[in-house]
Motif scaffolding. Structure first.
Motif, PDB file in Angstrom:
ATOM      1  N   THR A 171       1.770  -2.458   4.540  1.00 34.52           N
ATOM      2  CA  THR A 171       1.768  -1.180   5.241  1.00 34.52           C
ATOM      3  C   THR A 171       1.935  -1.391   6.744  1.00 34.52           C
ATOM      4  OG1 THR A 171      -0.649  -1.247   5.415  1.00 34.52           O
ATOM      5  CG2 THR A 171       0.297  -0.068   3.518  1.00 34.52           C
ATOM      6  N   CYS A 172       2.654  -0.461   7.376  1.00 33.21           N
ATOM      7  CA  CYS A 172       2.859  -0.515   8.817  1.00 33.21           C
ATOM      8  C   CYS A 172       2.629   0.867   9.407  1.00 33.21           C
ATOM      9  CB  CYS A 172       4.275  -0.987   9.156  1.00 33.21           C
ATOM     10  SG  CYS A 172       4.585  -1.083  10.941  1.00 33.21           S
ATOM     11  N   LEU A 173       1.880   0.914  10.485  1.00 33.37           N
ATOM     12  CA  LEU A 173       1.688   2.134  11.256  1.00 33.37           C
ATOM     13  C   LEU A 173       2.576   2.038  12.483  1.00 33.37           C
ATOM     14  CD1 LEU A 173       0.258   4.793  12.011  1.00 33.37           C
ATOM     15  CD2 LEU A 173      -1.599   3.398  12.982  1.00 33.37           C
ATOM     16  N   VAL A 174       3.539   2.946  12.603  1.00 35.65           N
ATOM     17  CA  VAL A 174       4.441   2.986  13.751  1.00 35.65           C
ATOM     18  C   VAL A 174       3.871   3.987  14.748  1.00 35.65           C
ATOM     19  CG1 VAL A 174       6.772   3.487  14.563  1.00 35.65           C
ATOM     20  CG2 VAL A 174       6.433   2.403  12.325  1.00 35.65           C
ATOM     21  N   PRO A 223      -3.848  -0.342   8.409  1.00 39.19           N
ATOM     22  CA  PRO A 223      -2.594  -0.918   7.911  1.00 39.19           C
ATOM     23  C   PRO A 223      -2.591  -2.442   8.049  1.00 39.19           C
ATOM     24  CG  PRO A 223      -2.293  -0.116  10.143  1.00 39.19           C
ATOM     25  CD  PRO A 223      -3.706   0.241   9.738  1.00 39.19           C
ATOM     26  N   ASP A 224      -1.592  -3.071   7.466  1.00 34.45           N
ATOM     27  CA  ASP A 224      -1.421  -4.518   7.634  1.00 34.45           C
ATOM     28  C   ASP A 224      -0.958  -4.845   9.045  1.00 34.45           C
ATOM     29  OD1 ASP A 224      -1.964  -5.472   4.902  1.00 34.45           O
ATOM     30  OD2 ASP A 224      -0.197  -4.285   4.388  1.00 34.45           O
ATOM     31  N   VAL A 225      -0.127  -3.973   9.600  1.00 34.47           N
ATOM     32  CA  VAL A 225       0.444  -4.216  10.929  1.00 34.47           C
ATOM     33  C   VAL A 225       0.683  -2.887  11.643  1.00 34.47           C
ATOM     34  CG1 VAL A 225       2.832  -4.299  10.070  1.00 34.47           C
ATOM     35  CG2 VAL A 225       2.265  -5.492  12.188  1.00 34.47           C
ATOM     36  N   VAL A 226       0.550  -2.929  12.969  1.00 32.68           N
ATOM     37  CA  VAL A 226       0.814  -1.773  13.824  1.00 32.68           C
ATOM     38  C   VAL A 226       1.966  -2.139  14.746  1.00 32.68           C
ATOM     39  CG1 VAL A 226      -0.107  -0.253  15.626  1.00 32.68           C
ATOM     40  CG2 VAL A 226      -1.607  -1.035  13.774  1.00 32.68           C
ATOM     41  N   LEU A 227       3.006  -1.307  14.755  1.00 32.54           N
ATOM     42  CA  LEU A 227       4.112  -1.438  15.702  1.00 32.54           C
ATOM     43  C   LEU A 227       3.822  -0.431  16.801  1.00 32.54           C
ATOM     44  CD1 LEU A 227       6.821  -2.887  16.180  1.00 32.54           C
ATOM     45  CD2 LEU A 227       7.931  -0.974  15.007  1.00 32.54           C
ATOM     46  N   GLU A 262      10.745  -3.217   2.869  1.00 32.21           N
ATOM     47  CA  GLU A 262       9.775  -2.914   1.813  1.00 32.21           C
ATOM     48  C   GLU A 262       8.348  -2.706   2.314  1.00 32.21           C
ATOM     49  OE1 GLU A 262      10.287  -5.462  -1.568  1.00 32.21           O
ATOM     50  OE2 GLU A 262      12.441  -5.064  -1.641  1.00 32.21           O
ATOM     51  N   PHE A 263       8.229  -2.061   3.482  1.00 37.06           N
ATOM     52  CA  PHE A 263       6.931  -1.637   3.997  1.00 37.06           C
ATOM     53  C   PHE A 263       6.709  -0.174   3.658  1.00 37.06           C
ATOM     54  CE2 PHE A 263       7.268  -5.392   6.556  1.00 37.06           C
ATOM     55  CZ  PHE A 263       5.961  -5.736   6.865  1.00 37.06           C
ATOM     56  N   THR A 264       5.451   0.183   3.407  1.00 36.44           N
ATOM     57  CA  THR A 264       5.045   1.574   3.367  1.00 36.44           C
ATOM     58  C   THR A 264       4.703   1.946   4.800  1.00 36.44           C
ATOM     59  OG1 THR A 264       4.177   1.357   1.130  1.00 36.44           O
ATOM     60  CG2 THR A 264       3.351   3.208   2.454  1.00 36.44           C
ATOM     61  N   VAL A 265       5.307   3.013   5.308  1.00 38.20           N
ATOM     62  CA  VAL A 265       5.208   3.342   6.727  1.00 38.20           C
ATOM     63  C   VAL A 265       4.468   4.654   6.936  1.00 38.20           C
ATOM     64  CG1 VAL A 265       6.525   3.797   8.838  1.00 38.20           C
ATOM     65  CG2 VAL A 265       7.380   2.127   7.177  1.00 38.20           C
ATOM     66  N   THR A 266       3.527   4.640   7.890  1.00 36.04           N
ATOM     67  CA  THR A 266       2.913   5.863   8.390  1.00 36.04           C
ATOM     68  C   THR A 266       3.206   5.912   9.883  1.00 36.04           C
ATOM     69  OG1 THR A 266       0.797   4.728   8.685  1.00 36.04           O
ATOM     70  CG2 THR A 266       1.082   5.999   6.659  1.00 36.04           C
ATOM     71  N   LYS A 295      11.476   7.261  13.725  1.00 35.01           N
ATOM     72  CA  LYS A 295      12.415   7.403  12.606  1.00 35.01           C
ATOM     73  C   LYS A 295      13.231   6.125  12.414  1.00 35.01           C
ATOM     74  CE  LYS A 295      16.036  10.390  10.813  1.00 35.01           C
ATOM     75  NZ  LYS A 295      16.769  11.639  10.956  1.00 35.01           N
ATOM     76  N   VAL A 296      13.723   5.539  13.510  1.00 33.71           N
ATOM     77  CA  VAL A 296      14.501   4.302  13.427  1.00 33.71           C
ATOM     78  C   VAL A 296      13.635   3.175  12.870  1.00 33.71           C
ATOM     79  CG1 VAL A 296      15.638   2.504  14.806  1.00 33.71           C
ATOM     80  CG2 VAL A 296      16.145   4.921  15.241  1.00 33.71           C
ATOM     81  N   ALA A 297      12.425   3.040  13.405  1.00 37.12           N
ATOM     82  CA  ALA A 297      11.517   1.988  12.936  1.00 37.12           C
ATOM     83  C   ALA A 297      11.182   2.185  11.463  1.00 37.12           C
ATOM     84  CB  ALA A 297      10.245   1.971  13.776  1.00 37.12           C
ATOM     85  N   ARG A 298      10.915   3.420  11.067  1.00 36.15           N
ATOM     86  CA  ARG A 298      10.606   3.717   9.659  1.00 36.15           C
ATOM     87  C   ARG A 298      11.751   3.257   8.762  1.00 36.15           C
ATOM     88  NH1 ARG A 298       7.750   6.977   6.126  1.00 36.15           N
ATOM     89  NH2 ARG A 298       6.490   7.931   7.749  1.00 36.15           N
ATOM     90  N   HIS A 299      12.968   3.618   9.140  1.00 34.75           N
ATOM     91  CA  HIS A 299      14.136   3.242   8.328  1.00 34.75           C
ATOM     92  C   HIS A 299      14.227   1.723   8.171  1.00 34.75           C
ATOM     93  CE1 HIS A 299      18.137   3.133   6.658  1.00 34.75           C
ATOM     94  NE2 HIS A 299      18.485   2.282   7.608  1.00 34.75           N
TER      95      HIS A 299
END
Length: 121
Positions: A3-6, A46-50, A25-29, A15-19
């Motif tokens: 999982t990644c939180l943008v 999440p596993d990672v935060v951008l 293969e990340f689930t994005v919030t 939107k670009v990061a989500r795509h």
């Protein structure tokens, strides 16, 4: 699935990061500012935060400092993603707890390599 939180105040960047992240293969919030991101991390870490630097309400650096005060079973990895490229900014981000740093604009290969470096790809 990882999982990644943008976190960015720009809807276009989110939107670009989500795509890109969904192709990896990340689930994005998403969150539009640091306070919203901190609230989301408290609810479902999440596993990672951008993370963007310059945002209203709570900046990226303020978010990082606040995240460091939280107690998590597993603290999310944090990758700063910003246009701020001075060495002082990079040092401040790392000192505040960032695991990696990527410059905007970014592409799929850049994000993938940074996510590999922090162990979440």
């Amino acid at each position: 699935m990882k999982t990644c939180l943008v976190v960015d105040d720009s809807k276009v960047i989110r939107k670009v990061a989500r795509h890109i992240l969904e192709t990896l293969e990340f689930t994005v919030t998403e969150a539009g500012d640091g306070q919203e991101a901190l609230d989301r991390c408290r609810t479902d870490s999440p596993d990672v935060v951008l993370l963007d630097w310059n945002m209203p309400v709570m900046s990226g650096i303020e978010f990082l400092r606040a995240l460091g005060q939280e107690t998590f079973d597993r603290r999310p990895k944090v990758i700063f993603c910003t246009t701020e490229n001075g060495i002082a900014h990079i040092r401040a981000a790392i000192d505040a707890g960032a695991d990696e740093y990527v410059m905007k604009p970014f592409d799929r290969e850049t994000l993938e390599s940074k996510f590999q470096l922090v162990g979440v790809a």
